[in-house]
Design an enzyme around this catalytic site. Structure first.
Site, mmCIF file in Angstrom:
data_model
loop_
_atom_site.group_PDB
_atom_site.id
_atom_site.type_symbol
_atom_site.label_atom_id
_atom_site.label_comp_id
_atom_site.label_asym_id
_atom_site.label_seq_id
_atom_site.Cartn_x
_atom_site.Cartn_y
_atom_site.Cartn_z
ATOM 1 N N GLY A 33 6.250 -7.478 -3.357
ATOM 2 C CA GLY A 33 4.937 -6.834 -3.244
ATOM 3 C C GLY A 33 4.472 -6.355 -4.610
ATOM 4 N N GLY B 245 11.704 -6.349 -7.041
ATOM 5 C CA GLY B 245 12.445 -5.267 -6.393
ATOM 6 C C GLY B 245 13.816 -5.744 -5.949
ATOM 7 N N LEU C 28 -3.184 1.968 -0.613
ATOM 8 C CA LEU C 28 -3.793 2.705 -1.734
ATOM 9 C C LEU C 28 -2.734 3.032 -2.773
ATOM 10 C CD1 LEU C 28 -6.069 5.310 0.075
ATOM 11 C CD2 LEU C 28 -6.803 3.463 -1.428
ATOM 12 N N GLN C 29 -1.484 3.260 -2.275
ATOM 13 C CA GLN C 29 -0.398 3.635 -3.191
ATOM 14 C C GLN C 29 0.069 2.468 -4.052
ATOM 15 O OE1 GLN C 29 2.369 6.356 -0.498
ATOM 16 N NE2 GLN C 29 1.108 4.960 0.673
ATOM 17 N N ASP D 165 8.557 1.942 -4.147
ATOM 18 C CA ASP D 165 9.559 2.630 -3.315
ATOM 19 C C ASP D 165 10.675 3.289 -4.126
ATOM 20 O OD1 ASP D 165 8.050 1.634 -1.285
ATOM 21 O OD2 ASP D 165 9.633 0.455 -0.337
ATOM 22 N N ARG E 98 -6.014 22.707 10.644
ATOM 23 C CA ARG E 98 -5.457 21.461 11.196
ATOM 24 C C ARG E 98 -3.975 21.312 10.867
ATOM 25 N NH1 ARG E 98 -10.494 17.568 10.632
ATOM 26 N NH2 ARG E 98 -11.069 17.813 12.795
ATOM 27 N N GLU F 30 6.799 6.171 5.904
ATOM 28 C CA GLU F 30 6.507 5.157 6.937
ATOM 29 C C GLU F 30 7.760 4.593 7.609
ATOM 30 O OE1 GLU F 30 4.769 1.741 4.937
ATOM 31 O OE2 GLU F 30 6.589 1.429 3.767
HETATM 32 O O1 F6P Z 1 8.267 -2.407 -0.886
HETATM 33 C C1 F6P Z 1 7.061 -1.869 -1.266
HETATM 34 C C2 F6P Z 1 6.183 -1.674 -0.081
HETATM 35 O O2 F6P Z 1 4.976 -1.144 -0.552
HETATM 36 C C3 F6P Z 1 6.764 -0.789 1.024
HETATM 37 O O3 F6P Z 1 6.635 0.573 0.734
HETATM 38 C C4 F6P Z 1 5.973 -1.225 2.214
HETATM 39 O O4 F6P Z 1 6.666 -1.029 3.424
HETATM 40 C C5 F6P Z 1 5.801 -2.684 1.965
HETATM 41 O O5 F6P Z 1 5.855 -2.889 0.570
HETATM 42 C C6 F6P Z 1 4.472 -3.169 2.480
HETATM 43 O O6 F6P Z 1 4.424 -4.524 2.409
HETATM 44 P P1 F6P Z 1 3.415 -5.353 3.283
HETATM 45 O O7 F6P Z 1 2.082 -5.168 2.663
HETATM 46 O O8 F6P Z 1 3.879 -6.750 3.160
HETATM 47 O O9 F6P Z 1 3.488 -4.819 4.674
#
Ligand code: F6P
Length: 346
Positions: free
Chosen positions: A11, A103, A275-276, A128, A163, A223
């Protein structure tokens, strides 16, 4: 040594272009040609490449994403034809080495390539921050910055409307972003994949805060978190895709709190998701990526392939690929301990 290749795998994350630029600058100064490989190992398997020069990469330092494109493909896993084609392309371009920016799983693929005779130097990246063998990866600092800004913004509206604000951050296997941004953003509860979620105890924290006159609560949840007694992450599979795209544990927590809730807490869920991963890298990530790129070419020039560049205890170093591949780095216990001074759950 006359030419090297560079690719970005897995990613994307902020800082990839800064690393590519650094590889090109350092290699060009050492008299090497640099070939950019598109879309990770797919580009080598299918021969999708372009020549990179200082002129072509001068302006990409602060740009998000990757000018080369990314993919997590692994031609060495179970496709002998793809593996042969990959090695063939490498030879056809008369490359002497390959810088793989990736990664955890990409370092495994890189090790597969090294074993097939492609000299590899790895560069660790992922928001991550869970790559074994390095204290930090490219992209983490920017992701924490983005998540912290999101928490800051959500806090003011949470306070104004009493909230309970649930903010779901990325972090597939470990809670590096949740813990770091949770500390930086002053979260009251931090939930991570490291510690299964106890919904009753989350509810208790909210109640205690209310008894103390604090009618809002900020919950940061990674997540990848799961609930106590269950072992299931939340997400969806895209059609024909084995990969679980994570998202939804924040909503699941809200639903479970709502079910418990006699007093009707005002629960709101914000999934900050990709966004991150997007946007311009912070200066810290630009510096890290630039230093990693230079170190990768230096390692290649010194014949130290089969390694990943790394920062350990503040020092630039090399970690053997076989000590990285297939492993993940959990959040440091000291960081978790410190977070407990400010937040419950973690
Ligand atoms: O490994 C980096 C990451 O951003 C994770 O935090 C996230 O779960 C994953 O990639 C998201 O990947 P995708 O867009 O393929 O779901």
């Amino acid at each position: 040594m006359a030419a090297i290749g560079v690719m970005t795998c897995g990613g994307d994350c902020p800082g990839l272009n800064a690393a590519i630029r650094a590889v090109v600058f350092r290699a060009s100064d050492a008299g090497l040609r640099v070939i950019g490989i598109n879309e990770g190992f797919d580009g080598l398997t299918q021969d999708k490449t372009l020549e990179l020069t200082k002129d072509k990469t001068r302006d990409i330092l602060g740009r998000g994403g990757s000018i080369l494109g990314c993919s997590g493909s692994n031609p060495f896993r179970d496709d002998p034809e793809a593996a042969d084609a990959t090695v063939e392309t490498f030879k056809r371009h008369e490359l002497d080495g390959l810088v793989v920016i990736g990664g955890n799983s990409s370092m495994g693929t890189a090790l597969g390539a090294e074993k097939r005779g492609i000299p590899i130097v790895g560069v660790p990246k992922t928001i991550d921050n869970d790559v074994e063998g390095t204290d930090v990866t490219i992209g983490f600092d920017t992701a924490v910055e983005t998540a912290t800004e999101a928490i800051d913004r959500l806090r003011t509206t949470a306070e104004s409307h009493d909230r309970v604000m649930i903010i779901e951050t990325m972090g597939r296997d470990f809670g590096w972003i949740a813990v770091a941004a949770g500390i930086a953003g002053g979260a009251d509860i931090i939930l991570t994949p490291e510690e299964p979620i106890d919904v009753d105890s989350v509810a208790d924290t909210i109640r205690v805060r209310q008894e103390e006159g604090l009618d809002f609560t900020i919950i940061v949840i990674g997540e990848g978190a799961t609930f106590k007694g269950e072992d299931q992450q939340f997400g969806h599979h895209a059609p024909g895709d084995r990969w679980l795209h994570l998202s939804g544990v924040g909503r699941a927590l809200a639903d479970r709190l709502e079910a418990l809730d006699p007093e009707r807490w005002k629960l709101t869920v914000s999934v900050i998701g990709h966004l991150q991963r997007g946007g311009s890298p912070t200066s810290t990530d630009r510096i890290l990526a630039s230093r990693f790129g230079v170190a990768a070419v230096n390692a290649m020039l010194e014949g130290k392939h089969g390694n990943m560049v790394a920062i350990r205890n503040g020092q630039m170093t090399l970690t053997p690929l076989d000590q990285v591949a297939g492993k993940l780095k959990a959040v440091e216990p000291e960081l978790i301990e410190d977070a407990r001074s400010f937040a419950t759950g973690v």
